[in-house]
Design a protein around this motif. Structure first.
Motif, PDB file in Angstrom:
ATOM      1  N   THR A   4       0.845  -1.186   0.000  1.00 22.50           N
ATOM      2  CA  THR A   4       0.000   0.000   0.000  1.00 22.50           C
ATOM      3  C   THR A   4       0.880   1.234   0.000  1.00 22.50           C
ATOM      4  O   THR A   4       1.992   1.224   0.529  1.00 22.50           O
ATOM      5  CB  THR A   4      -0.929   0.034   1.227  1.00 22.50           C
ATOM      6  N   HIS A   5       0.375   2.269  -0.614  1.00 23.87           N
ATOM      7  CA  HIS A   5       1.079   3.544  -0.674  1.00 23.87           C
ATOM      8  C   HIS A   5       0.090   4.630  -0.304  1.00 23.87           C
ATOM      9  O   HIS A   5      -1.022   4.657  -0.799  1.00 23.87           O
ATOM     10  CB  HIS A   5       1.623   3.810  -2.084  1.00 23.87           C
ATOM     11  N   ARG A   6       0.507   5.506   0.545  1.00 19.72           N
ATOM     12  CA  ARG A   6      -0.353   6.619   0.942  1.00 19.72           C
ATOM     13  C   ARG A   6      -0.097   7.796   0.013  1.00 19.72           C
ATOM     14  O   ARG A   6       1.036   8.117  -0.312  1.00 19.72           O
ATOM     15  CB  ARG A   6      -0.074   7.030   2.376  1.00 19.72           C
ATOM     16  N   LYS A   7      -1.190   8.421  -0.383  1.00 18.89           N
ATOM     17  CA  LYS A   7      -1.136   9.628  -1.198  1.00 18.89           C
ATOM     18  C   LYS A   7      -2.070  10.653  -0.580  1.00 18.89           C
ATOM     19  O   LYS A   7      -3.133  10.319  -0.070  1.00 18.89           O
ATOM     20  CB  LYS A   7      -1.607   9.351  -2.641  1.00 18.89           C
ATOM     21  N   HIS A   8      -1.683  11.879  -0.641  1.00 22.29           N
ATOM     22  CA  HIS A   8      -2.544  12.961  -0.187  1.00 22.29           C
ATOM     23  C   HIS A   8      -3.196  13.565  -1.425  1.00 22.29           C
ATOM     24  O   HIS A   8      -2.506  13.969  -2.350  1.00 22.29           O
ATOM     25  CB  HIS A   8      -1.726  14.026   0.557  1.00 22.29           C
ATOM     26  N   VAL A   9      -4.514  13.558  -1.450  1.00 22.88           N
ATOM     27  CA  VAL A   9      -5.228  14.126  -2.596  1.00 22.88           C
ATOM     28  C   VAL A   9      -6.220  15.161  -2.105  1.00 22.88           C
ATOM     29  O   VAL A   9      -6.735  15.083  -0.989  1.00 22.88           O
ATOM     30  CB  VAL A   9      -5.960  13.045  -3.426  1.00 22.88           C
ATOM     31  N   VAL A  10      -6.483  16.126  -2.950  1.00 24.25           N
ATOM     32  CA  VAL A  10      -7.429  17.187  -2.628  1.00 24.25           C
ATOM     33  C   VAL A  10      -8.501  17.180  -3.714  1.00 24.25           C
ATOM     34  O   VAL A  10      -8.183  17.174  -4.905  1.00 24.25           O
ATOM     35  CB  VAL A  10      -6.722  18.566  -2.582  1.00 24.25           C
ATOM     36  N   PHE A  11      -9.763  17.152  -3.283  1.00 23.43           N
ATOM     37  CA  PHE A  11     -10.884  17.148  -4.219  1.00 23.43           C
ATOM     38  C   PHE A  11     -11.712  18.408  -4.037  1.00 23.43           C
ATOM     39  O   PHE A  11     -11.863  18.892  -2.908  1.00 23.43           O
ATOM     40  CB  PHE A  11     -11.804  15.942  -3.961  1.00 23.43           C
ATOM     41  N   PRO A  12     -12.308  18.884  -5.118  1.00 25.10           N
ATOM     42  CA  PRO A  12     -13.295  19.954  -4.960  1.00 25.10           C
ATOM     43  C   PRO A  12     -14.476  19.420  -4.144  1.00 25.10           C
ATOM     44  O   PRO A  12     -14.749  18.216  -4.142  1.00 25.10           O
ATOM     45  CB  PRO A  12     -13.735  20.275  -6.393  1.00 25.10           C
ATOM     46  N   PRO A  13     -15.190  20.282  -3.444  1.00 31.01           N
ATOM     47  CA  PRO A  13     -16.287  19.837  -2.576  1.00 31.01           C
ATOM     48  C   PRO A  13     -17.328  18.958  -3.289  1.00 31.01           C
ATOM     49  O   PRO A  13     -17.784  17.963  -2.721  1.00 31.01           O
ATOM     50  CB  PRO A  13     -16.920  21.135  -2.076  1.00 31.01           C
ATOM     51  N   ASP A  14     -17.694  19.306  -4.516  1.00 37.59           N
ATOM     52  CA  ASP A  14     -18.717  18.518  -5.206  1.00 37.59           C
ATOM     53  C   ASP A  14     -18.208  17.112  -5.545  1.00 37.59           C
ATOM     54  O   ASP A  14     -18.952  16.130  -5.460  1.00 37.59           O
ATOM     55  CB  ASP A  14     -19.240  19.231  -6.452  1.00 37.59           C
ATOM     56  N   THR A  15     -16.937  16.982  -5.889  1.00 33.81           N
ATOM     57  CA  THR A  15     -16.350  15.664  -6.162  1.00 33.81           C
ATOM     58  C   THR A  15     -16.284  14.848  -4.879  1.00 33.81           C
ATOM     59  O   THR A  15     -16.617  13.654  -4.876  1.00 33.81           O
ATOM     60  CB  THR A  15     -14.945  15.807  -6.773  1.00 33.81           C
ATOM     61  N   LEU A  16     -15.896  15.477  -3.802  1.00 30.36           N
ATOM     62  CA  LEU A  16     -15.816  14.794  -2.512  1.00 30.36           C
ATOM     63  C   LEU A  16     -17.200  14.300  -2.075  1.00 30.36           C
ATOM     64  O   LEU A  16     -17.351  13.155  -1.639  1.00 30.36           O
ATOM     65  CB  LEU A  16     -15.214  15.716  -1.453  1.00 30.36           C
ATOM     66  N   ARG A  17     -18.219  15.146  -2.234  1.00 33.28           N
ATOM     67  CA  ARG A  17     -19.586  14.728  -1.893  1.00 33.28           C
ATOM     68  C   ARG A  17     -20.012  13.535  -2.740  1.00 33.28           C
ATOM     69  O   ARG A  17     -20.606  12.588  -2.228  1.00 33.28           O
ATOM     70  CB  ARG A  17     -20.576  15.888  -2.087  1.00 33.28           C
ATOM     71  N   PHE A  18     -19.714  13.591  -4.028  1.00 27.60           N
ATOM     72  CA  PHE A  18     -20.076  12.472  -4.905  1.00 27.60           C
ATOM     73  C   PHE A  18     -19.411  11.178  -4.433  1.00 27.60           C
ATOM     74  O   PHE A  18     -20.061  10.133  -4.347  1.00 27.60           O
ATOM     75  CB  PHE A  18     -19.677  12.763  -6.358  1.00 27.60           C
ATOM     76  N   LEU A  19     -18.118  11.244  -4.150  1.00 30.58           N
ATOM     77  CA  LEU A  19     -17.395  10.044  -3.717  1.00 30.58           C
ATOM     78  C   LEU A  19     -17.917   9.516  -2.382  1.00 30.58           C
ATOM     79  O   LEU A  19     -18.063   8.300  -2.199  1.00 30.58           O
ATOM     80  CB  LEU A  19     -15.895  10.332  -3.637  1.00 30.58           C
ATOM     81  N   GLU A  20     -18.211  10.405  -1.455  1.00 31.52           N
ATOM     82  CA  GLU A  20     -18.752   9.975  -0.161  1.00 31.52           C
ATOM     83  C   GLU A  20     -20.135   9.350  -0.327  1.00 31.52           C
ATOM     84  O   GLU A  20     -20.440   8.329   0.286  1.00 31.52           O
ATOM     85  CB  GLU A  20     -18.790  11.157   0.809  1.00 31.52           C
ATOM     86  N   ASP A  21     -20.966   9.952  -1.181  1.00 34.66           N
ATOM     87  CA  ASP A  21     -22.288   9.380  -1.456  1.00 34.66           C
ATOM     88  C   ASP A  21     -22.152   8.016  -2.133  1.00 34.66           C
ATOM     89  O   ASP A  21     -22.895   7.082  -1.825  1.00 34.66           O
ATOM     90  CB  ASP A  21     -23.114  10.314  -2.343  1.00 34.66           C
ATOM     91  N   TYR A  22     -21.212   7.919  -3.051  1.00 33.17           N
ATOM     92  CA  TYR A  22     -20.969   6.650  -3.749  1.00 33.17           C
ATOM     93  C   TYR A  22     -20.552   5.570  -2.759  1.00 33.17           C
ATOM     94  O   TYR A  22     -21.027   4.433  -2.823  1.00 33.17           O
ATOM     95  CB  TYR A  22     -19.899   6.845  -4.820  1.00 33.17           C
ATOM     96  N   GLN A  23     -19.683   5.934  -1.824  1.00 38.33           N
ATOM     97  CA  GLN A  23     -19.233   4.984  -0.805  1.00 38.33           C
ATOM     98  C   GLN A  23     -20.415   4.474   0.013  1.00 38.33           C
ATOM     99  O   GLN A  23     -20.544   3.267   0.236  1.00 38.33           O
ATOM    100  CB  GLN A  23     -18.194   5.633   0.111  1.00 38.33           C
ATOM    101  N   ARG A  24     -21.273   5.380   0.443  1.00 36.89           N
ATOM    102  CA  ARG A  24     -22.441   4.976   1.239  1.00 36.89           C
ATOM    103  C   ARG A  24     -23.405   4.132   0.402  1.00 36.89           C
ATOM    104  O   ARG A  24     -23.858   3.074   0.839  1.00 36.89           O
ATOM    105  CB  ARG A  24     -23.178   6.205   1.783  1.00 36.89           C
ATOM    106  N   LYS A  25     -23.695   4.597  -0.798  1.00 33.59           N
ATOM    107  CA  LYS A  25     -24.666   3.919  -1.664  1.00 33.59           C
ATOM    108  C   LYS A  25     -24.232   2.480  -1.966  1.00 33.59           C
ATOM    109  O   LYS A  25     -25.056   1.569  -1.994  1.00 33.59           O
ATOM    110  CB  LYS A  25     -24.835   4.703  -2.968  1.00 33.59           C
ATOM    111  N   HIS A  26     -22.945   2.285  -2.200  1.00 29.73           N
ATOM    112  CA  HIS A  26     -22.433   0.963  -2.574  1.00 29.73           C
ATOM    113  C   HIS A  26     -21.834   0.211  -1.389  1.00 29.73           C
ATOM    114  O   HIS A  26     -21.234  -0.846  -1.564  1.00 29.73           O
ATOM    115  CB  HIS A  26     -21.415   1.102  -3.719  1.00 29.73           C
ATOM    116  N   GLN A  27     -22.003   0.782  -0.206  1.00 27.45           N
ATOM    117  CA  GLN A  27     -21.562   0.161   1.043  1.00 27.45           C
ATOM    118  C   GLN A  27     -20.103  -0.293   0.972  1.00 27.45           C
ATOM    119  O   GLN A  27     -19.754  -1.402   1.366  1.00 27.45           O
ATOM    120  CB  GLN A  27     -22.482  -1.005   1.405  1.00 27.45           C
ATOM    121  N   LEU A  28     -19.259   0.599   0.467  1.00 29.43           N
ATOM    122  CA  LEU A  28     -17.827   0.304   0.401  1.00 29.43           C
ATOM    123  C   LEU A  28     -17.225   0.510   1.789  1.00 29.43           C
ATOM    124  O   LEU A  28     -17.625   1.426   2.519  1.00 29.43           O
ATOM    125  CB  LEU A  28     -17.153   1.181  -0.649  1.00 29.43           C
ATOM    126  N   PRO A  29     -16.271  -0.305   2.171  1.00 33.44           N
ATOM    127  CA  PRO A  29     -15.768  -0.288   3.542  1.00 33.44           C
ATOM    128  C   PRO A  29     -14.911   0.920   3.896  1.00 33.44           C
ATOM    129  O   PRO A  29     -14.727   1.224   5.070  1.00 33.44           O
ATOM    130  CB  PRO A  29     -14.946  -1.576   3.643  1.00 33.44           C
TER     131      PRO A  29
END
Length: 83
Positions: A4-29
């Motif tokens: 594993t490799h750690r990376k620091h990434v920065v997303f615009p707020p709308d992209t971050l919301r989409f990804l967080e919603d996607y995680q919840r919707k698809h029950q990703l761990p």
């Protein structure tokens, strides 16, 4: 063994919301699993585009079609409907 490799990434707020919603919707761990799913989707998209381009190129290349027919010993064109 998985590395594993750690990376620091920065997303615009709308992209971050989409990804967080996607995680919840698809029950990703984890958020990492969400990013991995996104990367896999991009890989699939690029593969589909590459195959589509190959099919288009093949359809326009009579020599490649002839060579494929000879190699496979199978006609590459779909049979025409007979009336």
């Amino acid at each position: 063994m998985t590395q594993t490799h750690r990376k620091h990434v920065v997303f615009p707020p709308d992209t971050l919301r989409f990804l967080e919603d996607y995680q919840r919707k698809h029950q990703l761990p984890s958020f990492s699993a969400t990013i991995e799913a996104a990367a896999l989707a991009l890989q699939h998209q690029e593969l589909r585009q590459a195959y589509a381009q190959y099919a288009q190129d093949f359809a326009q290349d009579a020599q490649a079609q002839t060579e494929a027919e000879e190699w496979l010993d199978f006609p590459m064109e779909a049979p025409q409907d007979q009336k």
